[in-house]
Design a protein around this motif. Structure first.
Motif, PDB file in Angstrom:
ATOM      1  N   ALA A 141      38.845  44.411  39.778  1.00  0.00           N
ATOM      2  CA  ALA A 141      38.452  44.384  41.983  1.00  0.00           C
ATOM      3  C   ALA A 141      38.387  46.013  41.533  1.00  0.00           C
ATOM      4  O   ALA A 141      38.173  45.890  42.877  1.00  0.00           O
ATOM      5  CB  ALA A 141      39.985  43.226  41.723  1.00  0.00           C
ATOM      6  N   PRO A 194      43.626  46.490  44.349  1.00  0.00           N
ATOM      7  CA  PRO A 194      44.494  46.233  43.773  1.00  0.00           C
ATOM      8  C   PRO A 194      45.554  47.285  42.640  1.00  0.00           C
ATOM      9  O   PRO A 194      45.450  48.162  42.696  1.00  0.00           O
ATOM     10  CB  PRO A 194      42.928  46.282  42.156  1.00  0.00           C
ATOM     11  N   GLN A 246      40.109  40.768  45.687  1.00  0.00           N
ATOM     12  CA  GLN A 246      39.914  39.558  44.129  1.00  0.00           C
ATOM     13  C   GLN A 246      38.632  39.236  43.732  1.00  0.00           C
ATOM     14  O   GLN A 246      38.856  38.776  43.299  1.00  0.00           O
ATOM     15  CB  GLN A 246      41.011  39.653  44.228  1.00  0.00           C
ATOM     16  N   ALA A 272      42.915  43.310  37.655  1.00  0.00           N
ATOM     17  CA  ALA A 272      43.214  43.846  38.801  1.00  0.00           C
ATOM     18  C   ALA A 272      41.477  45.411  38.284  1.00  0.00           C
ATOM     19  O   ALA A 272      41.348  46.048  39.367  1.00  0.00           O
ATOM     20  CB  ALA A 272      44.384  44.292  38.528  1.00  0.00           C
TER      21      ALA A 272
END
Length: 625
Positions: free
Chosen positions: A113, A251, A311, A110
């Motif tokens: 991204a 994210p 992502q 996360a």
């Protein structure tokens, strides 16, 4: 204001692809398709390898690359540049995120991204604010050293994979020491796979530059893995790669994560731009179109934002794929758009084919790819041409190796800024003399035949006058007067290079006027641009120096100086003779087409020259000396 609105309303001003597609010829489509196949053939193996450099799973490349390719093709100004994956940017991403989350965790992915989105926003904002000129402040010499050091770091991260070693430590030297001390523990089958792939890849690249050597090696390695049962022999393989695409989403991050990622995002935005602008301009010059630095920032920014939203991980320019795209004959961004479509097809239907791919093969692909970033020849050239440039390049290189990637980047940026400030602060003065037979005043270092006029010192601050160099310039001017072999009556400063005089610069000129006045030396100023003249008015400098001591041209100041003194020196005689001859010729050629104000100025100059020449004809005082 109306013109600005019209410009912004043009679709091609917002989407450069529309402008480049004007006049597109059907014959170019074949070349663009060949370019697309070439990009895809290089992108698949390198993308999977670089995803691992970023600490992401291989499939993250299939998430990031299509969005990046499409968005840059739409919004970037280069037609051949490929923006997809970059080893440099991938390692910067890993260096930033690894300090905040365990590698491979959901939080790590996360943040990876989110870092791409944040870096993209910074780049986009810089482009909108028209900050494209920042590229010129990043010293190419420092960038050479930084990229060389980064390439060594990247290669060293892959070396344990080639020997089948695990737990190699963090820093470059720690990893190097680990490999050297654990060589006896190498896994022989893995070592054989890595060595075979390395030799084959190098040989194939030497056979043909257009051959997708990395893709060939990747396919052969997968076949060998199946036929020889490499996974059963404990050779590490990529494993299952999920087919399909990731849905776009923001994210899951906190504001504290954003603040922690901000320094790394700034570094990625800067390095991605510095890495892309040079090749983009080179390709543009080769094909006869202009690359806009601000559009490049916008294109790179949107490409990174797209990669993060799907992502993926932070992306950048790929020099190898851009060069291959150009060599394949690509004429437009269509090659990148088609390559994005082909990459999507691979992501949707062919990822299971990569399950048996040995990790050592990906390591080899990375090592060979980044070896081109180790520019030994450029370091040698810097060593031969200018030692200070070589030393700052080596400082940036060692900074990456010793302090790691992000501190090394900060060191490289700091060195670039220090170099810029240091060079700007040096009192770079040119002394001008008259070229024989002309009215031109030239730098006497470059034309030794040029000579100064007795009693007059004509100086030009080559870097302009501003706060960083103002005091050193004043000291240098005073020292030159002291060192002059002839007495100096007047100093004439050519201010053409001073495009925007600041208050400290104006104060320095006022102090210089007072210093010279105490020594009986007159200060004259010439060629002050409008912003400089306005600052001289506001600060009262013009009143101190005297409005009649400010001239539109160096020649005007020289003529006025000579008209004030009784000239007897040979140089002054030659000046008046050549000057009258040149002005008479010029007047015959252009006087009829000149504006009235310029004709009056020309006539005043002729009168002063005639006045000086008449003084020359007067008999000398034969009295005692």
């Amino acid at each position: 204001m109306r013109q600005r609105s019209t410009t912004l309303a043009r679709p091609s001003a917002v989407i450069p692809l529309l402008g480049s597609m004007r006049g597109y010829r059907p014959g170019w489509l074949k070349r663009d398709l060949v370019g697309a196949l070439t990009i895809t053939a290089l992108l698949i193996p390198e993308g999977m390898a670089y995803a691992q450099l970023a600490g992401a799973p291989p499939q993250a490349a299939f998430y990031a690359c299509p969005a990046a390719l499409v968005l840059y093709a739409l919004l970037g100004s280069s037609r051949q540049l490929v923006v997809a994956v970059s080893a440099t940017v991938a390692v910067l991403s890993a260096a930033t995120v690894s300090a905040l989350a365990p590698s491979g965790s959901a939080h790590y992915l996360a943040l990876t991204a989110g870092l791409a989105i944040l870096a993209g926003l910074i780049s986009l904002l810089a482009g909108v604010l028209r900050l494209g000129r920042i590229a010129q402040f990043f010293s190419p010499s420092v960038l050479t050293g930084f990229v060389f050091g980064l390439a060594l770091v990247i290669a060293m991260k892959q070396v344990p994979k080639l020997f089948g070693l695990k737990g190699a430590g963090e820093g470059f030297f720690e990893q190097l020491w680990f490999v050297l001390t654990h060589l006896p523990e190498s896994h022989l089958p893995t070592l054989l796979v890595g060595a075979s792939c390395l030799v084959l890849l190098v040989v194939l690249e030497r056979i043909s530059e257009r051959l997708p050597a990395a893709l060939v090696v990747l396919v052969l390695a997968i076949l060998a893995s199946h036929l020889l049962g490499l996974q059963a022999r404990r050779v590490a393989v990529v494993g299952n790669i999920p087919a399909g695409l990731a849905a776009p989403r923001l994210p899951d991050m906190k504001w504290s994560d954003v603040l922690a990622l901000l320094p790394g995002a700034c570094g990625i935005a800067l390095v991605a731009f510095a890495e892309a602008i040079g090749p983009a301009r080179m390709l543009g010059a080769r094909h006869g179109y202009t690359v806009n630095a601000n559009r490049e920032l916008i294109g790179l920014g949107c490409a990174n934002m797209g990669a993060g939203l799907f992502q993926g991980f932070s992306i950048g320019c790929s020099l190898s794929k851009s060069a291959a795209n150009d060599q394949a004959g690509a004429r437009s961004q269509v090659s990148s758009l088609v390559a994005a479509g082909l990459t999507l097809l691979v992501a949707l239907f062919f990822t299971p084919l990569f399950r048996a791919l040995p990790e050592a093969t990906l390591g080899v692909i990375v090592v060979v790819a980044v070896s081109g970033m180790m520019e030994v020849g450029e370091l040698r050239r810097l060593f031969r041409m200018r030692r200070p440039d070589f030393l700052v390049a080596m400082a940036a290189l060692l900074g990456v190796l010793v302090f790691d990637v992000l501190p090394g980047l900060l060191l490289a940026v700091g060195l670039s800024l220090l170099l810029t400030i240091y060079r700007a602060s040096l009192p770079r003065l040119s002394e001008l003399g008259r070229a024989a037979g002309t009215l031109d005043f030239v730098d006497m270092r470059h034309q030794p035949s040029a000579h100064p006029l007795p009693g007059l010192m004509v100086l030009r601050p080559n870097e302009g006058i501003f706060f960083a160099n103002a005091e050193s310039l004043r000291e240098e001017i005073l020292e030159r007067i002291q060192r002059s072999p002839r007495p100096v009556r007047t100093v004439l400063l050519d201010l053409e290079a001073t495009t925007d005089l600041d208050v400290p610069g104006a104060d320095m000129l006022a102090d210089l006027h007072e210093d010279l006045e105490t020594q009986g030396v007159t200060l004259l100023l010439a060629r002050a641009l409008a912003p400089t003249r306005e600052m001289m008015e506001r600060t009262g400098l013009l009143e101190k120096v005297g409005r009649d001591h400010l001239y539109p041209h160096v020649l005007s100041g020289v003529v006025d100086y000579l008209a004030r003194y009784a000239p007897y020196a040979e140089e002054e005689r030659a000046f008046f003779h050549d000057g009258l001859h040149r002005l008479e010729t010029l007047a015959e050629e252009v006087e009829d087409s000149m504006p009235a104000e310029e004709r009056d100025q020309l006539e005043r100059m002729r009168q002063k020259l005639r006045q000086g020449e008449s003084v020359l004809e007067e008999p000398r005082d034969s009295g005692p000396h």
